[in-house]
Scaffold this motif. Structure first.
Motif, PDB file in Angstrom:
ATOM      1  N   THR A 174       4.166   3.889  -4.885  1.00  0.00           N
ATOM      2  CA  THR A 174       3.117   3.554  -5.837  1.00  0.00           C
ATOM      3  C   THR A 174       1.856   3.218  -5.035  1.00  0.00           C
ATOM      4  O   THR A 174       1.896   3.162  -3.793  1.00  0.00           O
ATOM      5  N   GLN A 175       0.772   2.949  -5.723  1.00  0.00           N
ATOM      6  CA  GLN A 175      -0.449   2.509  -5.031  1.00  0.00           C
ATOM      7  C   GLN A 175      -0.183   1.222  -4.266  1.00  0.00           C
ATOM      8  O   GLN A 175      -0.669   1.051  -3.151  1.00  0.00           O
ATOM      9  N   GLU A 176       0.626   0.333  -4.855  1.00  0.00           N
ATOM     10  CA  GLU A 176       0.968  -0.925  -4.181  1.00  0.00           C
ATOM     11  C   GLU A 176       1.787  -0.650  -2.922  1.00  0.00           C
ATOM     12  O   GLU A 176       1.598  -1.312  -1.898  1.00  0.00           O
ATOM     13  N   GLY A 177       2.703   0.317  -3.006  1.00  0.00           N
ATOM     14  CA  GLY A 177       3.505   0.689  -1.842  1.00  0.00           C
ATOM     15  C   GLY A 177       2.646   1.270  -0.735  1.00  0.00           C
ATOM     16  O   GLY A 177       2.829   0.947   0.449  1.00  0.00           O
ATOM     17  N   SER A 213       8.239   4.423  -7.148  1.00  0.00           N
ATOM     18  CA  SER A 213       8.520   4.906  -8.501  1.00  0.00           C
ATOM     19  C   SER A 213       9.513   6.049  -8.423  1.00  0.00           C
ATOM     20  O   SER A 213       9.590   6.755  -7.417  1.00  0.00           O
ATOM     21  N   GLU A 217      11.521  -0.561  -6.420  1.00  0.00           N
ATOM     22  CA  GLU A 217      10.923  -0.220  -7.714  1.00  0.00           C
ATOM     23  C   GLU A 217      10.608  -1.490  -8.503  1.00  0.00           C
ATOM     24  O   GLU A 217       9.527  -1.610  -9.093  1.00  0.00           O
ATOM     25  N   SER A 218      11.520  -2.471  -8.471  1.00  0.00           N
ATOM     26  CA  SER A 218      11.286  -3.722  -9.207  1.00  0.00           C
ATOM     27  C   SER A 218      10.095  -4.492  -8.638  1.00  0.00           C
ATOM     28  O   SER A 218       9.461  -5.261  -9.350  1.00  0.00           O
ATOM     29  N   ARG A 219       9.799  -4.254  -7.366  1.00  0.00           N
ATOM     30  CA  ARG A 219       8.644  -4.905  -6.729  1.00  0.00           C
ATOM     31  C   ARG A 219       7.366  -4.093  -6.901  1.00  0.00           C
ATOM     32  O   ARG A 219       6.311  -4.483  -6.414  1.00  0.00           O
ATOM     33  N   GLY A 220       7.455  -2.948  -7.575  1.00  0.00           N
ATOM     34  CA  GLY A 220       6.278  -2.124  -7.835  1.00  0.00           C
ATOM     35  C   GLY A 220       5.833  -1.303  -6.636  1.00  0.00           C
ATOM     36  O   GLY A 220       4.701  -0.839  -6.586  1.00  0.00           O
ATOM     37  N   LEU A 221       6.727  -1.095  -5.655  1.00  0.00           N
ATOM     38  CA  LEU A 221       6.365  -0.368  -4.437  1.00  0.00           C
ATOM     39  C   LEU A 221       6.760   1.105  -4.483  1.00  0.00           C
ATOM     40  O   LEU A 221       6.168   1.925  -3.777  1.00  0.00           O
TER      41      LEU A 221
END
Length: 190
Positions: free
Chosen positions: A118-121, A102, A96-100
């Protein structure tokens, strides 16, 4: 090789040590080599494909579960990934801290938590998985396609045995008692 000795050296040492025991040697060799192969594969994939994107094996497995199944309740991620709830908590926080990944409360019960990519994940998994699969192909390259399928079928049979009869067997071995809690291995000092 996952250890400092080869599989052949280890099997010879085991034979020397256990030569007089009445054992089911073929089954022992199968289970021991499942473990050795799993450890070697994991180490190779972590060091070749996952480390450059700063992922651990467990982090990758959590991303894989969410990529395949979509938004999933944490208790189901734990089951699918084969990890503890505590391990998932730490891994999910990192992802989550890496934005991968939620987190969201479960609409039916706010005490439960849903995880999703996430979209990044999603983008990471779409980039990463082809390279991961290339290494899976490298790892299995000494086997023909038919041998790979036979191996996969054999491993599925082992998993099915444990899913269908493992709990019954555990109850039998422990006389119906619950297993002792897991411990870190540390013991109080005298």
């Amino acid at each position: 090789m996952s250890g400092r000795r080869s599989v052949i050296e280890t099997e010879k040492a085991v034979q020397g040590k256990l030569g007089d025991f009445r054992l089911q040697r073929e089954q022992m060799a199968a289970v021991a080599n499942i473990h050795r192969a799993a450890a070697a594969v994991r180490q190779h994939l972590e060091n070749s494909v996952l480390r450059p994107v700063e992922l651990t094996w467990t982090g990758f497995v959590v991303l894989w579960v969410l990529w395949i199944w979509g938004e999933t309740e944490t208790r189901h991620v734990v089951e699918e990934a084969g990890i503890t709830k505590g391990t998932l908590t730490g891994v999910a926080r990192t992802l989550e801290s890496r934005g991968l990944v939620s987190r969201a409360p479960c609409p039916e019960d706010g005490r439960r938590v849903l995880l999703s990519l996430t979209q990044e994940g999603e983008a990471l998994m779409e980039r990463l998985f082809p390279a991961f699969n290339e290494e899976e192909a490298f790892v299995a390259s000494r086997l023909s396609a038919e041998e790979c399928l036979r191996l996969a079928d054999g491993l599925r049979a082992i998993v099915a045995q444990l899913e269908e009869r493992g709990e019954e067997r555990r109850q039998e071995l422990l006389g119906g008692a619950e297993p002792a809690p897991r411990r870190s291995g540390r013991r109080p000092r005298a």
